[in-house]
Design a protein around this motif. Structure first.
Motif, PDB file in Angstrom:
ATOM      1  N   ALA A   1      -7.559   5.439  11.791  1.00 11.12           N
ATOM      2  CA  ALA A   1      -7.779   6.834  11.393  1.00 11.12           C
ATOM      3  C   ALA A   1      -7.070   7.139  10.081  1.00 11.12           C
ATOM      4  O   ALA A   1      -7.658   7.711   9.149  1.00 11.12           O
ATOM      5  CB  ALA A   1      -7.307   7.769  12.496  1.00 11.12           C
ATOM      6  N   ILE A   2      -5.810   6.773   9.967  1.00  8.84           N
ATOM      7  CA  ILE A   2      -5.044   7.046   8.747  1.00  8.84           C
ATOM      8  C   ILE A   2      -5.637   6.297   7.558  1.00  8.84           C
ATOM      9  O   ILE A   2      -5.765   6.846   6.451  1.00  8.84           O
ATOM     10  CB  ILE A   2      -3.570   6.671   8.958  1.00  8.84           C
ATOM     11  N   SER A   3      -6.018   5.051   7.751  1.00 11.75           N
ATOM     12  CA  SER A   3      -6.537   4.241   6.645  1.00 11.75           C
ATOM     13  C   SER A   3      -7.889   4.747   6.158  1.00 11.75           C
ATOM     14  O   SER A   3      -8.170   4.722   4.948  1.00 11.75           O
ATOM     15  CB  SER A   3      -6.651   2.778   7.084  1.00 11.75           C
ATOM     16  N   VAL A   4      -8.751   5.213   7.073  1.00  7.39           N
ATOM     17  CA  VAL A   4     -10.054   5.748   6.661  1.00  7.39           C
ATOM     18  C   VAL A   4      -9.873   6.985   5.803  1.00  7.39           C
ATOM     19  O   VAL A   4     -10.506   7.130   4.737  1.00  7.39           O
ATOM     20  CB  VAL A   4     -10.917   6.058   7.901  1.00  7.39           C
ATOM     21  N   PHE A   5      -9.012   7.900   6.225  1.00  7.54           N
ATOM     22  CA  PHE A   5      -8.764   9.111   5.432  1.00  7.54           C
ATOM     23  C   PHE A   5      -8.160   8.763   4.074  1.00  7.54           C
ATOM     24  O   PHE A   5      -8.541   9.340   3.045  1.00  7.54           O
ATOM     25  CB  PHE A   5      -7.842  10.058   6.196  1.00  7.54           C
TER      26      PHE A   5
END
Length: 294
Positions: free
Chosen positions: A105-109
């Motif tokens: 989730a953090i990496s996609v954002f």
């Protein structure tokens, strides 16, 4: 005379073609032989571990001891039940799933912001993210240990998951993939007035399923193999992970002799989850490596 020359030319071309085909065939044989050696080198230790895990003591004194024994059920039952290795594997599974979901989730954002939006000094920020790869993980253990104690997270799942939620490698892989998406799709989404969340949910994620699965497998294997940090931050044996559980198996000496059959049974159980995932999702995993290479 002309017919003789044409015939000679055809014979020369045929011989040349046969020679080229023979050379290609020899190259293929050499390649397959090298791959066979590589496969044997990788599979042989796993096969030995499987064989040893079925023995009574696991002591190997000759080639005949590499054959499977008759204590497989007893050894695996003892490891899972008596030594509570099933609990260790459950803790590793919970840790790995939390790390994969949070890190993804953090990496996609982060990758979406770096690629598609005007963020001040985003190139500098991206370089700083890559710079974190130069810092060895053990260097962060002392400040992380103090931080976990101050927050009261010691001996909890938060201590072994939160420090791993940020990943420079995952951000880099997703950034490279997002850059490969045609700009016409992005421009069409902007003209249609699609917002950031809708753009991510209905455009980026559907077009990135293979890469996301491949990255998730890489992150799962990385999280599953964590040993040093859980050993430091987790005090309770009941909350330990599978890799530390293997060390606990090795530390339990029976009659002054290490029971290698139990250790190999635990090692085999620890190997199964990431191995199965890599086999099932091998295609998206290879796709992810190809993107990283580009």
């Amino acid at each position: 005379m002309v017919e003789v020359l044409q015939y000679a030319k055809r014979r020369v071309d045929a011989l040349r073609g046969d020679h080229e085909a023979r050379r290609i065939h020899e190259d293929d044989l050499g390649t397959h032989f090298q791959l066979l050696i590589l496969v044997v080198a990788v599979v042989f230790p796993i096969a030995v571990a499987l064989a040893v895990s079925t023995k009574q003591t696991g002591v190997i004194t000759g080639v005949g001891d590499l054959l499977p024994g008759s204590y497989a059920v007893e050894n695996y039952r003892e490891v899972l039940v008596d030594y509570r290795f099933g609990r260790f594997m459950w803790n590793s599974l919970a840790m790995s799933v939390v790390i994969v979901v949070g890190k993804l989730a953090i990496s996609v954002f982060a990758a979406m912001a770096i690629v598609y939006y005007r963020v001040p000094y985003k190139d500098l920020v991206f370089l700083f993210i890559l710079f974190t790869l130069l810092l060895p993980v053990p260097v962060r253990f002392i400040p992380l240990f103090q931080l976990m104690n101050d927050l009261g997270w010691s001996n909890t799942i938060l201590a072994i998951t939160v420090p791993y939620l940020a990943s420079a490698t995952t951000v880099f892989i997703l950034r490279q993939h997002f850059l490969s998406i045609p700009t016409s799709i992005v421009e069409t989404a902007k003209l249609d007035g699609v917002g950031p969340l809708k753009f991510m949910l209905f455009v980026l994620l559907p077009m990135s399923k293979g890469v996301l699965v491949g990255v998730s497998i890489i992150m799962f294997v990385y999280a599953w193999n964590q040993y040093l940090w859980p050993l430091i931050i987790i005090d309770s044996e009941a909350n330990q992970v599978a890799q530390v559980g293997l060390q606990l198996l090795q530390g339990d000496v029976q009659g002054g002799q290490l029971s290698w059959s139990l250790v190999m049974a635990g090692s085999t159980l620890t190997l199964l989850p990431p191995l199965l995932l890599m086999i099932v999702f091998r295609k998206p995993l290879l796709e992810t490596f190809s993107i990283q290479q580009k």
